[in-house]
Design a protein around this motif. Structure first.
Motif, mmCIF file in Angstrom:
data_model
loop_
_atom_site.group_PDB
_atom_site.id
_atom_site.type_symbol
_atom_site.label_atom_id
_atom_site.label_comp_id
_atom_site.label_asym_id
_atom_site.label_seq_id
_atom_site.Cartn_x
_atom_site.Cartn_y
_atom_site.Cartn_z
ATOM 1 N N PRO A 101 0.800 -1.231 0.000
ATOM 2 C CA PRO A 101 0.000 0.000 0.000
ATOM 3 C C PRO A 101 0.835 1.284 0.000
ATOM 4 C CG PRO A 101 -0.819 -1.563 1.637
ATOM 5 C CD PRO A 101 0.521 -2.053 1.186
ATOM 6 N N LEU A 102 2.143 1.157 0.241
ATOM 7 C CA LEU A 102 3.002 2.338 0.348
ATOM 8 C C LEU A 102 3.758 2.652 -0.938
ATOM 9 C CD1 LEU A 102 4.655 1.521 3.808
ATOM 10 C CD2 LEU A 102 2.523 2.757 3.387
ATOM 11 N N LEU A 103 3.809 1.709 -1.864
ATOM 12 C CA LEU A 103 4.723 1.811 -3.002
ATOM 13 C C LEU A 103 4.524 3.054 -3.857
ATOM 14 C CD1 LEU A 103 4.902 -1.887 -4.277
ATOM 15 C CD2 LEU A 103 6.650 -0.612 -3.022
ATOM 16 N N ASN A 104 3.298 3.473 -4.047
ATOM 17 C CA ASN A 104 3.035 4.590 -4.956
ATOM 18 C C ASN A 104 2.983 5.946 -4.261
ATOM 19 O OD1 ASN A 104 2.903 2.952 -7.298
ATOM 20 N ND2 ASN A 104 0.821 2.342 -6.749
ATOM 21 N N GLY A 105 3.390 5.988 -2.993
ATOM 22 C CA GLY A 105 3.418 7.256 -2.276
ATOM 23 C C GLY A 105 2.030 7.738 -1.899
ATOM 24 N N HIS A 143 3.237 9.193 10.128
ATOM 25 C CA HIS A 143 3.955 10.000 9.152
ATOM 26 C C HIS A 143 3.172 10.082 7.848
ATOM 27 C CE1 HIS A 143 7.582 9.432 11.713
ATOM 28 N NE2 HIS A 143 7.055 8.234 11.898
ATOM 29 N N CYS A 144 3.426 11.134 7.083
ATOM 30 C CA CYS A 144 2.770 11.322 5.791
ATOM 31 C C CYS A 144 3.814 11.485 4.696
ATOM 32 C CB CYS A 144 1.898 12.571 5.801
ATOM 33 S SG CYS A 144 0.522 12.514 6.959
ATOM 34 N N ILE A 145 3.541 10.901 3.554
ATOM 35 C CA ILE A 145 4.346 11.133 2.358
ATOM 36 C C ILE A 145 3.432 11.770 1.321
ATOM 37 C CG2 ILE A 145 5.608 10.055 0.451
ATOM 38 C CD1 ILE A 145 7.188 10.098 3.023
ATOM 39 N N ASP A 146 3.715 13.020 0.988
ATOM 40 C CA ASP A 146 2.940 13.727 -0.032
ATOM 41 C C ASP A 146 3.600 13.502 -1.387
ATOM 42 O OD1 ASP A 146 1.213 14.801 1.901
ATOM 43 O OD2 ASP A 146 2.608 16.443 2.303
#
Length: 242
Positions: free
Chosen positions: A70-74, A86-89
Protein backbone atom coordinates in the motif's frame (compact mmCIF):
# COMPACT_ATOMS: atom_id res chain seq x y z
CA UNK A 1 7.61 19.79 11.35
CA UNK A 2 4.44 18.37 9.88
CA UNK A 3 1.14 17.27 11.34
CA UNK A 4 -0.53 14.05 10.30
CA UNK A 5 -3.82 12.66 11.49
CA UNK A 6 -3.46 9.52 13.59
CA UNK A 7 -5.44 6.37 13.01
CA UNK A 8 -7.77 7.08 15.94
CA UNK A 9 -8.49 10.71 15.12
CA UNK A 10 -5.73 12.38 17.15
CA UNK A 11 -2.93 14.44 15.61
CA UNK A 12 0.69 13.45 16.05
CA UNK A 13 3.70 15.68 15.46
CA UNK A 14 6.32 14.44 13.02
CA UNK A 15 9.70 16.03 13.59
CA UNK A 16 12.95 14.94 11.95
CA UNK A 17 16.31 16.50 11.13
CA UNK A 18 16.64 16.64 7.35
CA UNK A 19 18.96 18.43 4.96
CA UNK A 20 16.41 20.83 3.53
CA UNK A 21 14.96 20.79 0.04
CA UNK A 22 17.53 18.22 -1.13
CA UNK A 23 16.31 15.59 1.33
CA UNK A 24 15.09 12.44 -0.39
CA UNK A 25 12.04 10.43 0.62
CA UNK A 26 13.32 6.85 0.51
CA UNK A 27 11.39 3.63 1.09
CA UNK A 28 13.57 0.60 1.84
CA UNK A 29 11.26 -2.34 1.30
CA UNK A 30 11.68 -5.79 2.85
CA UNK A 31 14.46 -4.67 5.18
CA UNK A 32 14.42 -5.57 8.86
CA UNK A 33 18.16 -4.99 9.40
CA UNK A 34 17.80 -1.25 8.59
CA UNK A 35 21.35 -1.17 7.24
CA UNK A 36 20.40 0.70 4.07
CA UNK A 37 17.84 2.88 5.85
CA UNK A 38 20.39 3.98 8.46
CA UNK A 39 23.00 4.88 5.83
CA UNK A 40 20.50 7.11 4.02
CA UNK A 41 19.49 8.69 7.34
CA UNK A 42 23.15 9.48 8.09
CA UNK A 43 23.14 11.66 4.98
CA UNK A 44 20.04 13.54 6.13
CA UNK A 45 17.44 11.77 4.02
CA UNK A 46 13.92 10.83 5.12
CA UNK A 47 14.33 7.07 4.82
CA UNK A 48 12.10 4.34 6.22
CA UNK A 49 12.63 0.59 6.35
CA UNK A 50 9.56 -1.60 5.88
CA UNK A 51 9.13 -5.28 6.69
CA UNK A 52 6.55 -7.57 8.26
CA UNK A 53 9.25 -8.47 10.81
CA UNK A 54 10.34 -6.21 13.69
CA UNK A 55 13.48 -4.21 12.94
CA UNK A 56 16.84 -5.35 14.29
CA UNK A 57 18.66 -2.11 13.47
CA UNK A 58 17.70 -0.31 16.66
CA UNK A 59 15.56 2.45 15.14
CA UNK A 60 11.85 1.63 15.47
CA UNK A 61 11.11 5.31 14.77
CA UNK A 62 12.24 4.67 11.17
CA UNK A 63 10.66 1.23 10.73
CA UNK A 64 7.26 0.38 9.28
CA UNK A 65 6.26 -3.11 10.41
CA UNK A 66 3.59 -3.75 7.83
CA UNK A 67 2.85 -4.77 4.25
CA UNK A 68 4.79 -2.55 1.85
CA UNK A 69 2.39 -2.80 -1.10
CA UNK A 70 0.00 0.00 0.00
CA UNK A 71 3.00 2.34 0.35
CA UNK A 72 4.72 1.81 -3.00
CA UNK A 73 3.04 4.59 -4.96
CA UNK A 74 3.42 7.26 -2.28
CA UNK A 75 0.64 9.65 -1.20
CA UNK A 76 0.33 7.59 1.95
CA UNK A 77 0.08 7.80 5.70
CA UNK A 78 1.70 5.17 7.90
CA UNK A 79 2.75 4.42 11.45
CA UNK A 80 6.28 3.54 12.44
CA UNK A 81 7.09 0.98 15.11
CA UNK A 82 7.45 3.65 17.80
CA UNK A 83 3.79 4.64 17.32
CA UNK A 84 4.38 7.86 15.37
CA UNK A 85 2.31 8.63 12.29
CA UNK A 86 3.96 10.00 9.15
CA UNK A 87 2.77 11.32 5.79
CA UNK A 88 4.35 11.13 2.36
CA UNK A 89 2.94 13.73 -0.03
CA UNK A 90 3.43 12.70 -3.64
CA UNK A 91 5.72 9.93 -4.85
CA UNK A 92 8.73 8.47 -3.10
CA UNK A 93 11.98 9.84 -4.50
CA UNK A 94 13.50 6.38 -4.35
CA UNK A 95 12.55 2.79 -3.54
CA UNK A 96 15.18 0.20 -2.67
CA UNK A 97 13.84 -3.31 -2.18
CA UNK A 98 15.06 -6.71 -1.02
CA UNK A 99 12.08 -8.97 -1.83
CA UNK A 100 12.01 -12.64 -0.75
CA UNK A 101 14.08 -14.84 -3.04
CA UNK A 102 13.67 -18.35 -1.60
CA UNK A 103 11.61 -19.76 -4.46
CA UNK A 104 13.14 -17.72 -7.31
CA UNK A 105 16.87 -18.00 -6.70
CA UNK A 106 18.98 -20.20 -8.93
CA UNK A 107 20.47 -21.68 -5.76
CA UNK A 108 17.14 -23.45 -5.25
CA UNK A 109 16.92 -24.87 -8.77
CA UNK A 110 17.80 -28.36 -7.53
CA UNK A 111 14.57 -28.39 -5.49
CA UNK A 112 12.37 -27.11 -8.32
CA UNK A 113 12.43 -30.42 -10.21
CA UNK A 114 12.11 -34.01 -9.03
CA UNK A 115 13.02 -36.64 -11.62
CA UNK A 116 12.81 -33.97 -14.28
CA UNK A 117 9.31 -32.83 -13.32
CA UNK A 118 8.58 -29.35 -11.96
CA UNK A 119 7.38 -29.34 -8.35
CA UNK A 120 4.13 -27.44 -8.79
CA UNK A 121 3.92 -26.22 -5.20
CA UNK A 122 7.36 -24.60 -5.39
CA UNK A 123 6.65 -23.23 -8.86
CA UNK A 124 3.43 -21.61 -7.65
CA UNK A 125 5.26 -19.98 -4.74
CA UNK A 126 7.92 -18.76 -7.17
CA UNK A 127 5.25 -17.17 -9.35
CA UNK A 128 3.73 -15.46 -6.31
CA UNK A 129 7.18 -14.12 -5.43
CA UNK A 130 7.58 -12.88 -9.00
CA UNK A 131 4.26 -11.00 -8.83
CA UNK A 132 5.46 -9.25 -5.66
CA UNK A 133 8.82 -8.47 -7.30
CA UNK A 134 7.12 -6.94 -10.34
CA UNK A 135 4.73 -4.87 -8.22
CA UNK A 136 7.77 -3.18 -6.73
CA UNK A 137 9.47 -2.76 -10.10
CA UNK A 138 6.32 -1.20 -11.59
CA UNK A 139 5.71 1.19 -8.69
CA UNK A 140 5.06 4.84 -9.49
CA UNK A 141 8.57 5.97 -8.62
CA UNK A 142 11.30 7.32 -10.89
CA UNK A 143 14.21 5.68 -9.05
CA UNK A 144 13.99 2.02 -8.08
CA UNK A 145 16.62 -0.56 -7.10
CA UNK A 146 15.73 -4.19 -6.42
CA UNK A 147 18.27 -6.65 -5.01
CA UNK A 148 18.03 -10.43 -5.38
CA UNK A 149 20.33 -13.39 -6.03
CA UNK A 150 20.68 -14.71 -9.56
CA UNK A 151 17.20 -15.99 -10.45
CA UNK A 152 16.26 -19.20 -12.20
CA UNK A 153 15.65 -18.76 -15.93
CA UNK A 154 12.39 -20.63 -15.41
CA UNK A 155 11.01 -17.67 -13.44
CA UNK A 156 11.56 -15.28 -16.37
CA UNK A 157 12.33 -12.14 -14.40
CA UNK A 158 13.41 -9.12 -16.46
CA UNK A 159 17.18 -8.94 -17.11
CA UNK A 160 19.10 -7.52 -14.17
CA UNK A 161 21.21 -4.39 -14.61
CA UNK A 162 24.36 -5.52 -12.82
CA UNK A 163 25.79 -8.08 -10.41
CA UNK A 164 27.87 -7.09 -7.39
CA UNK A 165 30.03 -8.90 -4.84
CA UNK A 166 30.80 -8.07 -1.18
CA UNK A 167 34.55 -8.16 -1.94
CA UNK A 168 34.03 -5.13 -4.21
CA UNK A 169 32.91 -3.13 -1.17
CA UNK A 170 35.50 -4.01 1.45
CA UNK A 171 34.22 -7.38 2.71
CA UNK A 172 36.39 -10.54 2.31
CA UNK A 173 33.53 -12.63 0.92
CA UNK A 174 31.95 -13.66 -2.35
CA UNK A 175 28.13 -13.73 -2.51
CA UNK A 176 26.92 -12.73 -5.94
CA UNK A 177 23.80 -10.62 -5.94
CA UNK A 178 21.97 -8.85 -8.75
CA UNK A 179 20.54 -5.35 -8.99
CA UNK A 180 17.60 -4.32 -11.15
CA UNK A 181 17.89 -0.54 -11.55
CA UNK A 182 15.43 2.05 -12.83
CA UNK A 183 16.57 5.67 -13.06
CA UNK A 184 19.72 4.95 -11.04
CA UNK A 185 23.36 4.51 -12.12
CA UNK A 186 25.19 1.25 -11.63
CA UNK A 187 26.77 0.86 -8.22
CA UNK A 188 30.52 1.51 -8.39
CA UNK A 189 32.93 -0.66 -6.32
CA UNK A 190 34.45 1.19 -3.38
CA UNK A 191 37.15 -1.20 -2.13
CA UNK A 192 38.06 -4.33 -4.09
CA UNK A 193 39.71 -7.11 -2.07
CA UNK A 194 41.77 -9.75 -3.86
CA UNK A 195 41.46 -12.36 -1.13
CA UNK A 196 37.97 -13.57 -0.27
CA UNK A 197 36.00 -16.72 0.48
CA UNK A 198 32.39 -17.82 -0.13
CA UNK A 199 29.92 -16.39 2.37
CA UNK A 200 27.55 -19.36 2.10
CA UNK A 201 28.17 -23.09 1.71
CA UNK A 202 27.93 -23.41 -2.04
CA UNK A 203 24.60 -21.65 -2.32
CA UNK A 204 22.41 -24.77 -2.45
CA UNK A 205 22.04 -28.40 -1.44
CA UNK A 206 21.92 -31.51 -3.57
CA UNK A 207 18.91 -33.81 -3.84
CA UNK A 208 19.96 -35.53 -0.59
CA UNK A 209 20.01 -32.28 1.39
CA UNK A 210 23.81 -32.04 1.54
CA UNK A 211 25.76 -28.91 0.70
CA UNK A 212 27.47 -29.25 -2.65
CA UNK A 213 30.65 -27.46 -1.57
CA UNK A 214 32.53 -26.35 1.53
CA UNK A 215 31.12 -29.14 3.69
CA UNK A 216 32.24 -29.02 7.29
CA UNK A 217 32.11 -25.23 7.58
CA UNK A 218 29.43 -23.83 9.86
CA UNK A 219 26.50 -22.52 7.87
CA UNK A 220 25.14 -19.03 8.59
CA UNK A 221 21.42 -18.92 9.33
CA UNK A 222 19.09 -17.59 6.59
CA UNK A 223 18.33 -14.34 8.41
CA UNK A 224 22.04 -13.54 8.73
CA UNK A 225 22.68 -14.45 5.09
CA UNK A 226 19.91 -12.11 3.96
CA UNK A 227 21.31 -8.98 5.63
CA UNK A 228 22.89 -6.40 3.34
CA UNK A 229 26.65 -6.04 3.76
CA UNK A 230 27.42 -2.67 5.41
CA UNK A 231 29.82 -1.68 2.62
CA UNK A 232 27.14 -2.20 -0.03
CA UNK A 233 24.55 -0.34 2.05
CA UNK A 234 26.96 2.57 2.48
CA UNK A 235 27.72 2.66 -1.24
CA UNK A 236 24.01 2.77 -2.08
CA UNK A 237 23.49 5.76 0.19
CA UNK A 238 26.62 7.65 -0.84
CA UNK A 239 26.21 7.05 -4.58
CA UNK A 240 22.43 7.34 -4.85
CA UNK A 241 21.47 9.47 -1.86
CA UNK A 242 23.72 12.51 -2.21
Amino acid sequence: MRLCSGGIGNRIEFNTILKGSESLKVLVACEESQRVCIEFRKLGNEAYSCDIEPCSGGHPEWHIQNDVLPLLNGNCEFQTADGSVHCIDGKWDMIIAFPPCTYMTNAGAVRMRVKGEIVQERYQKAMEAKVFFMQIMNANCEKIAIENPTPMKLIELPPYTQAVQPYQFGHPYSKRTCLWLKGLPKLEPTEILEHHEPYVNGGCKDSHGNYRKFQGRKERDPKTRAKTFPGIARAMAEQWGN
